[in-house]
Design a protein around this motif. Structure first.
Motif, PDB file in Angstrom:
ATOM      1  N   ALA A   1       0.753  -1.251  -0.011  1.00  0.00           N
ATOM      2  CA  ALA A   1       0.083   0.039   0.097  1.00  0.00           C
ATOM      3  C   ALA A   1       0.967   1.312   0.026  1.00  0.00           C
ATOM      4  O   ALA A   1       0.626   2.393  -0.684  1.00  0.00           O
ATOM      5  CB  ALA A   1      -0.921  -0.002   1.194  1.00  0.00           C
ATOM      6  N   ASP A   2       1.886   1.151   0.907  1.00  0.00           N
ATOM      7  CA  ASP A   2       2.694   2.438   0.889  1.00  0.00           C
ATOM      8  C   ASP A   2       3.296   2.674  -0.459  1.00  0.00           C
ATOM      9  O   ASP A   2       3.940   1.733  -1.150  1.00  0.00           O
ATOM     10  CB  ASP A   2       3.726   2.297   2.092  1.00  0.00           C
ATOM     11  N   GLY A   3       3.250   4.025  -0.924  1.00  0.00           N
ATOM     12  CA  GLY A   3       3.888   4.162  -2.231  1.00  0.00           C
ATOM     13  C   GLY A   3       3.046   4.181  -3.309  1.00  0.00           C
ATOM     14  O   GLY A   3       3.316   4.760  -4.417  1.00  0.00           O
ATOM     15  N   THR A   4       1.644   3.694  -3.104  1.00  0.00           N
ATOM     16  CA  THR A   4       0.538   3.678  -4.128  1.00  0.00           C
ATOM     17  C   THR A   4       0.171   4.908  -4.643  1.00  0.00           C
ATOM     18  O   THR A   4      -0.149   5.839  -3.715  1.00  0.00           O
ATOM     19  CB  THR A   4      -0.536   2.728  -3.713  1.00  0.00           C
ATOM     20  N   THR A   5       0.001   5.126  -5.746  1.00  0.00           N
ATOM     21  CA  THR A   5      -0.163   6.737  -6.225  1.00  0.00           C
ATOM     22  C   THR A   5      -1.193   6.781  -7.329  1.00  0.00           C
ATOM     23  O   THR A   5      -1.430   5.812  -7.923  1.00  0.00           O
ATOM     24  CB  THR A   5       0.928   7.354  -6.749  1.00  0.00           C
TER      25      THR A   5
ATOM     26  N   THR B   1      -0.226  10.232  -2.911  1.00  0.00           N
ATOM     27  CA  THR B   1       0.487   8.859  -2.467  1.00  0.00           C
ATOM     28  C   THR B   1       0.208   8.480  -1.381  1.00  0.00           C
ATOM     29  O   THR B   1       0.318   9.364  -0.173  1.00  0.00           O
ATOM     30  CB  THR B   1       2.027   9.288  -2.569  1.00  0.00           C
ATOM     31  N   LEU B   2      -0.127   6.942  -1.073  1.00  0.00           N
ATOM     32  CA  LEU B   2      -0.552   6.629   0.112  1.00  0.00           C
ATOM     33  C   LEU B   2       0.848   6.402   1.015  1.00  0.00           C
ATOM     34  O   LEU B   2       1.961   6.040   0.601  1.00  0.00           O
ATOM     35  CB  LEU B   2      -1.231   5.089   0.196  1.00  0.00           C
ATOM     36  N   SER B   3       0.548   6.682   2.324  1.00  0.00           N
ATOM     37  CA  SER B   3       1.817   6.464   3.284  1.00  0.00           C
ATOM     38  C   SER B   3       1.299   6.181   4.806  1.00  0.00           C
ATOM     39  O   SER B   3       0.499   7.306   5.187  1.00  0.00           O
ATOM     40  CB  SER B   3       2.995   7.683   3.322  1.00  0.00           C
ATOM     41  N   GLY B   4       1.478   5.145   5.248  1.00  0.00           N
ATOM     42  CA  GLY B   4       0.788   4.826   6.434  1.00  0.00           C
ATOM     43  C   GLY B   4      -0.613   5.019   6.501  1.00  0.00           C
ATOM     44  O   GLY B   4      -1.421   5.222   7.542  1.00  0.00           O
ATOM     45  N   ARG B   5      -1.419   4.351   5.375  1.00  0.00           N
ATOM     46  CA  ARG B   5      -2.783   4.239   5.051  1.00  0.00           C
ATOM     47  C   ARG B   5      -3.366   5.759   4.890  1.00  0.00           C
ATOM     48  O   ARG B   5      -4.615   5.605   5.072  1.00  0.00           O
ATOM     49  CB  ARG B   5      -3.417   3.334   6.124  1.00  0.00           C
ATOM     50  N   ASN B   6      -2.671   6.463   4.874  1.00  0.00           N
ATOM     51  CA  ASN B   6      -3.381   8.047   4.384  1.00  0.00           C
ATOM     52  C   ASN B   6      -2.581   8.872   3.452  1.00  0.00           C
ATOM     53  O   ASN B   6      -1.373   8.305   3.044  1.00  0.00           O
ATOM     54  CB  ASN B   6      -3.738   8.617   5.619  1.00  0.00           C
ATOM     55  N   VAL B   7      -2.848   9.939   3.009  1.00  0.00           N
ATOM     56  CA  VAL B   7      -2.181  10.760   2.041  1.00  0.00           C
ATOM     57  C   VAL B   7      -2.020  12.198   2.792  1.00  0.00           C
ATOM     58  O   VAL B   7      -2.920  12.531   3.629  1.00  0.00           O
ATOM     59  CB  VAL B   7      -2.839  10.941   0.745  1.00  0.00           C
ATOM     60  N   ARG B   8      -1.077  12.681   2.608  1.00  0.00           N
ATOM     61  CA  ARG B   8      -0.925  14.276   3.079  1.00  0.00           C
ATOM     62  C   ARG B   8      -0.743  14.882   1.759  1.00  0.00           C
ATOM     63  O   ARG B   8      -0.193  14.868   0.804  1.00  0.00           O
ATOM     64  CB  ARG B   8       0.584  14.202   3.466  1.00  0.00           C
TER      65      ARG B   8
END
Length: 364
Positions: free
Chosen positions: A325-329, A338-345
């Protein structure tokens, strides 16, 4: 553009349960206090699914949307979604709805299917298989508080919202943030959905005389309050955490220069990505379709992110998706997410109501 995407009302009909389709439970309100969000959210999800299908679908399967009314009680929605997953009638979940509904759906799913939740949320723990695309409370309203403190000298605030988890935690974040600005909370109210006399709330504000109001009312309650406020002649800045273009239209617009919203997306964002999205949206649904807005656009993002997660994992099983999941864009009207830690910033915009649209005053 691909053929129109089917939105299934009864997913248990035998002829609809085909092996060559990926069925996504689309949980959006079409009733209740948030019912006004439904039309654009459904359109945006259909647009995303058509784009995915035009490029081969997900794991070789065409995406089909199964509509679940997210405007009902949390228990009702959770039971329906869980039943669909258990029966194999849907394989994934995407939605824009209230946080209390989301929490019930999370518990009912218990990681049995991936779930992408799009709107602003209260933050906190992120469970496996649940992915957040909206702004957490700690990040969403801060830019608006800062801007109004600097440009409108807003030092005394009143906090007014519906009585459920998202407003409570937004208010908690706002109280901490206001302290850093040497601002104070002059009053606070949390009210039930749809059962409050808005004139009485306006009278309460008039007695307190704050410089600004943070509004975490939602849907038709937010519309009703802003109508009552405008009719009262009371003047102070209002910062909303859930006001988008449809809500502004329902209010009747605003030209006072004192109505603001903090959101991760507005239809008026002038990026190439958003202009292209608006062109595709109009091309599919016509010039009279419901205006693009933050909640509808969230459904567009959610369907794209589900497709990207499954494609990257090569499967729909939550453990496989969690591993990658992490890095999925995905690229949406907001740009690259981009997902990081199950969320996006992502950037938060502050818009000021300008008639029936929003003019963006700042972004962070």
């Amino acid at each position: 553009m691909a053929d129109p995407v089917t939105v299934v009302i009864d997913p248990f009909e035998a002829h609809l349960l085909r092996a060559d389709t990926l069925r996504v439970a689309l949980v959006v309100p079409v009733s209740g206090v948030l019912g006004l969000l439904g039309p654009c959210a459904i359109n945006c999800a259909m647009l995303a699914a058509s784009q995915v299908n035009a490029t081969g679908g997900v794991l070789g399967r065409q995406v089909e949307l199964v509509l679940v009314d997210g405007g009902r009680s949390p228990g009702e929605v959770a039971r329906e979604v869980s039943g669909l997953v258990r029966a194999g009638a849907v394989q994934a979940v995407a939605g824009v709805h209230a946080s209390d509904v989301r929490m019930a759906v999370e518990r009912a799913l218990a990681g049995r299917a991936p779930f992408v939740y799009a709107p602003p949320y209260e933050g906190g723990a992120r469970n496996p298989g649940v992915y957040f695309l909206g702004e957490p409370a700690s990040l969403q309203v801060g830019p608006g508080l800062d801007w109004l403190a600097e440009h409108r000298r807003a030092r005394r605030w009143f906090l007014l919202g519906n009585d459920y988890v998202w407003p409570r935690l937004v208010h908690a974040s706002a109280r901490m943030h206001l302290r850093t600005l040497s601002a104070t909370v002059a009053g606070e109210r949390l009210v039930p959905f749809g059962s409050v006399a808005m004139d009485a709330l306006v009278e309460e504000l008039a007695a307190v005389r704050p410089d600004a109001v943070l509004l975490t009312l939602i849907g038709s309650d937010l519309v009703a309050f802003n109508r009552a406020f405008a009719a009262s002649g009371l003047r102070c800045a209002r910062l909303c955490g859930a006001l988008e273009e449809h809500g502004l239209l329902a209010v009747g617009g605003d030209t006072t220069g004192e109505l603001y919203a903090a959101m991760g997306y507005f239809g008026s964002i002038t990026t190439d990505a958003n202009l292209g999205l608006a062109e595709r949206y109009t091309g599919m649904f016509g010039p009279d379709a419901p205006s693009l807005n933050g909640h509808g656009h969230g459904c567009y993002e959610a369907v794209l992110m589900l497709a990207a997660l499954a494609g990257r994992a090569g499967a729909l099983a939550v453990p496989a998706i969690e591993a990658v999941a992490d890095g999925t864009t995905v690229t949406t009207g907001r740009g690259l997410l981009t997902l990081s830690g199950r969320n996006v910033r992502q950037r938060v915009y502050v818009g000021r109501a300008d008639g029936l649209d929003f003019s963006l005053v700042t972004s962070v």
